[in-house]
Structures are given as C-alpha cells and as structure tokens.
Design a protein around this motif. Structure first.
Motif, PDB file in Angstrom:
ATOM      1  N   VAL A 177       0.839  -1.201   0.000  1.00 37.57           N
ATOM      2  CA  VAL A 177       0.000   0.000   0.000  1.00 37.57           C
ATOM      3  C   VAL A 177       0.875   1.251   0.000  1.00 37.57           C
ATOM      4  O   VAL A 177       2.101   1.183   0.098  1.00 37.57           O
ATOM      5  CB  VAL A 177      -0.971  -0.003   1.201  1.00 37.57           C
ATOM      6  CG1 VAL A 177      -1.925  -1.199   1.122  1.00 37.57           C
ATOM      7  CG2 VAL A 177      -0.229   0.001   2.525  1.00 37.57           C
ATOM      8  N   ASP A 178       0.221   2.391  -0.091  1.00 39.64           N
ATOM      9  CA  ASP A 178       0.890   3.691  -0.126  1.00 39.64           C
ATOM     10  C   ASP A 178       1.943   3.802   0.976  1.00 39.64           C
ATOM     11  O   ASP A 178       1.716   3.363   2.106  1.00 39.64           O
ATOM     12  CB  ASP A 178      -0.161   4.795   0.034  1.00 39.64           C
ATOM     13  CG  ASP A 178       0.436   6.175  -0.105  1.00 39.64           C
ATOM     14  OD1 ASP A 178       1.236   6.393  -1.027  1.00 39.64           O
ATOM     15  OD2 ASP A 178       0.088   7.038   0.736  1.00 39.64           O
ATOM     16  N   GLY A 179       3.058   4.365   0.620  1.00 39.06           N
ATOM     17  CA  GLY A 179       4.143   4.529   1.582  1.00 39.06           C
ATOM     18  C   GLY A 179       5.095   3.350   1.597  1.00 39.06           C
ATOM     19  O   GLY A 179       5.895   3.210   2.519  1.00 39.06           O
ATOM     20  N   ASN A 180       4.992   2.470   0.593  1.00 37.00           N
ATOM     21  CA  ASN A 180       5.863   1.294   0.499  1.00 37.00           C
ATOM     22  C   ASN A 180       5.736   0.384   1.712  1.00 37.00           C
ATOM     23  O   ASN A 180       6.719  -0.134   2.241  1.00 37.00           O
ATOM     24  CB  ASN A 180       7.327   1.706   0.293  1.00 37.00           C
ATOM     25  CG  ASN A 180       7.499   2.517  -0.968  1.00 37.00           C
ATOM     26  OD1 ASN A 180       6.935   2.183  -1.998  1.00 37.00           O
ATOM     27  ND2 ASN A 180       8.245   3.600  -0.876  1.00 37.00           N
ATOM     28  N   VAL A 181       4.491   0.197   2.143  1.00 34.58           N
ATOM     29  CA  VAL A 181       4.192  -0.645   3.294  1.00 34.58           C
ATOM     30  C   VAL A 181       3.592  -1.954   2.805  1.00 34.58           C
ATOM     31  O   VAL A 181       2.670  -1.955   1.980  1.00 34.58           O
ATOM     32  CB  VAL A 181       3.211   0.072   4.252  1.00 34.58           C
ATOM     33  CG1 VAL A 181       2.775  -0.850   5.373  1.00 34.58           C
ATOM     34  CG2 VAL A 181       3.841   1.338   4.798  1.00 34.58           C
TER      35      VAL A 181
END
Length: 111
Positions: free
Chosen positions: A82-86
């Motif tokens: 997901v967003d934020g490279n998580v």
C-alpha cells in the motif's frame, strides 16, 4: 500450468468459480500478481494461534502471493503493498478487483 485472470469482481469468489469451471478441485497457486482496490486480511493473535484477526482495508494495493486449491476451496496468503511502500501480509479473505487485474498461476494436482 493454467492462468486465471480476474479483471472485475471479488478475487476469491471468482477464482473459485474459474477453478470449478476448469474442473480443478486441487492445485497449487504458485504465483499471484496484480492489484486490488480493497481487501481483507487475517493474522493470528500471539495469545491464540487458532483465532483469526480480520482487518479490512479500503485502499488500493499491489498484490503478490501464493496458495492452494483444496477440495475446490481457494486458500491464499498474500502481501499487499500500500501507499508509503508498506507491505501488509496474511491470509487473504477477500479482494475487490476493478481498476486493474489479478492473475493466478495454478498447477493442477491430481490425487
């Protein structure tokens, strides 16, 4: 190897139907790749490995994973980026596919 593709619908439900239509009751999902619009994962609490903690996410995610089909039932473990490279990982209970697609690469197993 058989490649199933989901372009619009719920991933687990659609893969289950596609496997049944292809007469695959048992198989290895050796790779899963694509993107989802929303999804539900579960993990186990440290105090009780027999329980599932389900968490639903209403955000887009890149999908990678693997799993199996046993007795016609699709079982997938996935990592959802997901967003934020998580990366969020666990047992995939559902994934809504609409904007992109998911492909499952399946090796049928005969018993």
């Amino acid at each position: 190897m058989i490649v199933f593709e989901v372009r619009d619908g719920e991933l687990i439900e659609t893969l289950t139907k596609q496997a049944a239509d292809a007469d695959i009751a048992n198989g290895a999902i050796v790779a899963l790749i694509g993107a989802a619009d929303g999804f539900t994962l579960s993990t186990m609490p440290p105090s009780d490995a027999t329980q599932d903690v389900l968490t639903s996410y209403r955000q887009p995610a890149e999908v990678t994973g693997g799993g199996e089909i046993v007795g016609g039932k699709v079982h997938i473990h996935a990592t959802m980026a997901v967003d934020g490279n998580v990366g969020l990982a666990g047992h995939l209970h559902q994934a809504d596919i609409h904007t992109w697609f998911v492909r499952a690469y399946v090796l049928p197993v005969t018993a």
